[in-house]
Write a protein that holds these residues in place. Structure first.
Motif, PDB file in Angstrom:
ATOM      1  N   LYS A 192       0.805  -1.225   0.000  1.00  0.00           N
ATOM      2  CA  LYS A 192       0.000   0.000   0.000  1.00  0.00           C
ATOM      3  C   LYS A 192       0.839   1.277   0.000  1.00  0.00           C
ATOM      4  O   LYS A 192       0.606   2.172  -0.811  1.00  0.00           O
ATOM      5  CB  LYS A 192      -0.972  -0.003   1.175  1.00  0.00           C
ATOM      6  CG  LYS A 192      -2.355  -0.499   0.807  1.00  0.00           C
ATOM      7  CD  LYS A 192      -3.360  -0.179   1.891  1.00  0.00           C
ATOM      8  CE  LYS A 192      -4.771  -0.447   1.405  1.00  0.00           C
ATOM      9  NZ  LYS A 192      -5.782  -0.085   2.410  1.00  0.00           N
ATOM     10  N   LYS A 211      -0.571   0.407  -7.577  1.00  0.00           N
ATOM     11  CA  LYS A 211      -2.010   0.206  -7.458  1.00  0.00           C
ATOM     12  C   LYS A 211      -2.473  -1.130  -8.046  1.00  0.00           C
ATOM     13  O   LYS A 211      -3.369  -1.767  -7.504  1.00  0.00           O
ATOM     14  CB  LYS A 211      -2.758   1.360  -8.150  1.00  0.00           C
ATOM     15  CG  LYS A 211      -2.436   2.734  -7.594  1.00  0.00           C
ATOM     16  CD  LYS A 211      -2.697   2.841  -6.107  1.00  0.00           C
ATOM     17  CE  LYS A 211      -4.144   2.842  -5.750  1.00  0.00           C
ATOM     18  NZ  LYS A 211      -4.385   3.043  -4.312  1.00  0.00           N
ATOM     19  N   GLU A 245      -1.751  -3.779  -5.582  1.00  0.00           N
ATOM     20  CA  GLU A 245      -2.664  -3.604  -4.443  1.00  0.00           C
ATOM     21  C   GLU A 245      -4.044  -4.163  -4.768  1.00  0.00           C
ATOM     22  O   GLU A 245      -4.636  -4.894  -3.964  1.00  0.00           O
ATOM     23  CB  GLU A 245      -2.768  -2.120  -4.093  1.00  0.00           C
ATOM     24  CG  GLU A 245      -3.667  -1.834  -2.908  1.00  0.00           C
ATOM     25  CD  GLU A 245      -3.812  -0.347  -2.618  1.00  0.00           C
ATOM     26  OE1 GLU A 245      -4.783   0.040  -1.945  1.00  0.00           O
ATOM     27  OE2 GLU A 245      -2.944   0.437  -3.084  1.00  0.00           O
ATOM     28  N   ILE A 275     -10.123  -0.414  -7.892  1.00  0.00           N
ATOM     29  CA  ILE A 275      -8.718  -0.161  -8.234  1.00  0.00           C
ATOM     30  C   ILE A 275      -8.391  -0.706  -9.622  1.00  0.00           C
ATOM     31  O   ILE A 275      -7.782  -0.021 -10.455  1.00  0.00           O
ATOM     32  CB  ILE A 275      -7.784  -0.785  -7.178  1.00  0.00           C
ATOM     33  CG1 ILE A 275      -7.983  -0.089  -5.822  1.00  0.00           C
ATOM     34  CG2 ILE A 275      -6.316  -0.677  -7.615  1.00  0.00           C
ATOM     35  CD1 ILE A 275      -7.251  -0.755  -4.671  1.00  0.00           C
ATOM     36  N   GLY A 332      -9.817   8.326  -6.431  1.00  0.00           N
ATOM     37  CA  GLY A 332      -8.548   7.619  -6.380  1.00  0.00           C
ATOM     38  C   GLY A 332      -7.439   8.371  -7.081  1.00  0.00           C
ATOM     39  O   GLY A 332      -6.294   8.411  -6.609  1.00  0.00           O
ATOM     40  N   VAL A 389      -4.035   9.542  -5.255  1.00  0.00           N
ATOM     41  CA  VAL A 389      -2.703   9.132  -5.726  1.00  0.00           C
ATOM     42  C   VAL A 389      -1.811  10.348  -5.937  1.00  0.00           C
ATOM     43  O   VAL A 389      -0.639  10.367  -5.572  1.00  0.00           O
ATOM     44  CB  VAL A 389      -2.822   8.310  -7.021  1.00  0.00           C
ATOM     45  CG1 VAL A 389      -1.452   8.148  -7.696  1.00  0.00           C
ATOM     46  CG2 VAL A 389      -3.402   6.934  -6.726  1.00  0.00           C
TER      47      VAL A 389
END
Length: 602
Positions: A336, A341, A344, A374, A510, A514
């Motif tokens: 993480k 990503k 993850e 994601i 997201g 990021v």
């Protein structure tokens, strides 16, 4: 000396490259008063240019630009085209160093025709080299699914320059980046073509990175279900990673510890796919031992997390659920903070699968939904299809077959995009890919039959059997029914639009998160830190919104409508005429059978 990052599949190669500009004399002098002759003014401009160059070396970019602009004005006034060309090129280089790529290209593109006009071949090469690296770095910044097309365009522009300059090493690396982008888009034929072009570059060129190319080619064959061929490429790459490689640049002999770990993981994964779990664990444990010898902290953590994730998958397959959860949670904790990503999303999905196998469906749904959010943005096509499939299997277990079918259909349509893009590959590669997905297609057909949606089930079988049927019915592959995948009913279309709206909101959050998390904690403003907290909280709420949507009265009404009107009454029958069309191609005394072999019945 500058450092250039080049992504290679799951890894990043750190390439050391020297400055593209030959250092002139670096003496500094204060600006001189207006001179009376062009020669005097040229001497002033040359001095300002040298001062600007010196400031680049100290990373004083804004001051360097000011010096170059002062020099540029004088060069323009006295008509010194060579001076104008080299100064524009250096301003472009400064913007490249600042990562302001559009500005960099603006100046570099102005410099190039001037340098051609004055016949300055060395300066042209320098400018083209910086342009190539600018395009490469632009492409590397485009890391999510919506940007892969743009990334390929940048890499293609870099490739043209590589070939013009005869830079074989750079050409191979750029071809690798193109291959990775095409792989992520599910365009495996184009990806394989790029990798093969890179591997065709003759020795001694590209020797440093040939192992990475073999690895990426193996990954592609693995995605196509060609496990033995993938294993061959992984083994070749592993052998190279364990040998010292004499670098073309003469910088000495090195081995690739990270490459060794990746290949050990890849070989283990093939054994895992083939059900050889103990052998797979042996290779994973060997990989973990090698990870401990890596110096680079980020690469070390990333490879440790990937290996633990893979071990967790094997434990799950063996029914060792507690051990699986332990190592997968450990992997997630490591991955993480690194910001990878895709890894993850895959890890979160694997945790969800463990809970699914344990019958803890509410926990499974939570992790599946997080994974889908994601991977919808950062995963490749295969990742997206798997995430949609997982939710389909879960909904069916929770006695929501109509919703399950909607998600399975979306997964099938993603995979049909992949199949459409591999038509130029040999038949055995197309068939092996089909075999990797056949189980899920049959499961969807079974669900449709249980709902008395026979025409839709038959269309799923059409998709699954095109390779078998094309020898007998010459246009099955190209007919309208198979080319478009599985159409949604109107109710399913509304369900899809609803959950995609939630996903799109999550993706936007997201992206912002990021971007903010890429700022070092010490450099964040209080407002940025507060926004990060808000975004993380909003991300947690997305899962709840997803659940609320699936259980909302509107979705309940739509699924009830699907339940009441089985048998095709609500379908556009024109989309489901392939069975009739196929029968028309046969003689009148013949029939066509659609066997569907399931676990419990035929």
């Amino acid at each position: 000396m500058r450092l250039h990052l080049v992504s290679l599949g799951f890894t990043t190669l750190l390439l050391s490259v020297t400055s593209p500009f030959l250092p002139p004399s670096l003496s500094l002098s204060p600006p001189v008063a207006q001179a009376q002759t062009n020669q005097d003014r040229k001497a002033i401009a040359d001095r300002l240019f040298r001062e600007g160059f010196y400031l680049i070396a100290g990373d004083n970019f804004e001051r360097a630009i000011r010096k170059f602009n002062q020099a540029l004005l004088i060069y323009q006034e006295i008509g010194d085209k060579a001076g104008v060309g080299k100064t524009l090129s250096n301003i472009g280089y400064v913007y490249y160093r600042k990562k302001e790529y559009e500005q960099a290209l603006n100046y570099l593109q102005q410099a190039l025709p001037i340098q051609r006009e004055v016949g300055d071949g060395e300066e042209q090469k320098t400018t083209l080299n910086v342009m190539r690296r600018t395009y490469d770095d632009q492409g590397l910044q485009l890391v999510n699914r919506s940007q892969y097309r743009e990334a390929i365009e940048k890499f293609q522009q870099a490739l043209v320059i590589n070939r013009k300059l005869g830079q074989k090493d750079a050409e191979g690396l750029t071809l690798n980046q193109i291959g990775i982008a095409y792989t992520n888009l599910g365009e495996y034929e184009l990806a394989l073509n790029s990798y093969q072009q890179a591997l065709a570059i003759p020795p001694p060129y590209f020797a440093e990175y040939r192992g990475a190319m073999l690895f990426n080619t193996g990954r592609l064959y693995q995605a196509l279900g060609q496990y033995e061929l993938a294993l061959k490429f992984y083994q070749e790459s592993l052998d190279l990673s364990r040998k010292p490689v004499l670098l073309v640049s003469g910088r000495g002999a090195i081995g690739s510890i990270g490459g060794e770990v990746r290949n050990l993981n890849a070989i283990a994964t093939i054994h895992s796919r083939l059900g050889k779990y103990e052998l797979a664990l042996k290779f994973y444990q060997e990989a973990l031992a090698v990870v401990k010898t890596i110096d680079d902290k980020i690469d070390k953590k990333n490879l440790e997390a990937v290996t633990l994730q893979n071990i967790g998958f094997v434990y799950r397959e063996q029914g060792k659920y507690e051990q699986a959860l332990q190592v997968l949670q450990q992997a997630l904790t490591i991955i993480k903070p690194l910001g990878y990503k895709q890894s993850e999303g895959v890890t979160i999905g694997n945790i969800g699968e463990v809970y699914f196998e344990q019958g803890q469906y509410e926990l499974a749904r939570k992790y599946y939904q997080q994974s889908l959010v994601i991977l919808q943005e950062f995963g490749d096509q295969a990742d997206r299809a798997n995430a949609l499939n997982n939710i389909g299997y879960l909904l069916e277990k929770q006695h929501q077959p109509e919703l399950a079918i909607a998600f399975f259909k979306q997964s099938v349509n993603v995979r049909e995009e992949i199949r459409k893009n591999i038509k130029g590959l040999p038949q055995e590669l197309q068939q092996s890919y089909t075999e990797t997905i056949a189980k899920d297609y049959r499961y969807l057909a079974d669900l449709l039959l249980k709902q008395d949606r026979v025409l839709e089930a038959q269309q799923v079988l059409d998709l699954l059997k095109v390779q078998e049927l094309e020898d007998y019915l010459s246009n099955v592959r190209g007919n309208e029914q198979t080319a478009q995948g599985i159409p949604n009913t109107p109710s399913e279309q509304q369900i899809q639009q609803g959950y995609e709206a939630i996903l799109n909101r999550a993706i936007q959050l997201g992206k912002e998160l990021v971007q903010l998390e890429s700022i070092l904690p010490a450099n964040r403003t209080p407002a940025q830190q507060q926004r990060i907290i808000e975004l993380r909280k909003n991300q947690q709420q997305i899962t709840q919104q997803f659940d609320e949507f699936l259980q909302s009265p509107a979705v309940t009404a739509l699924t009830a409508q699907l339940r009441q009107v089985t048998g095709g009454e609500t379908l556009n029958l024109a989309n489901f005429n392939s069975l009739r069309d196929n029968l028309h191609k046969l003689q009148q005394n013949a029939v066509i059978l659609y066997p569907l072999v399931l676990d419990d019945r035929l």
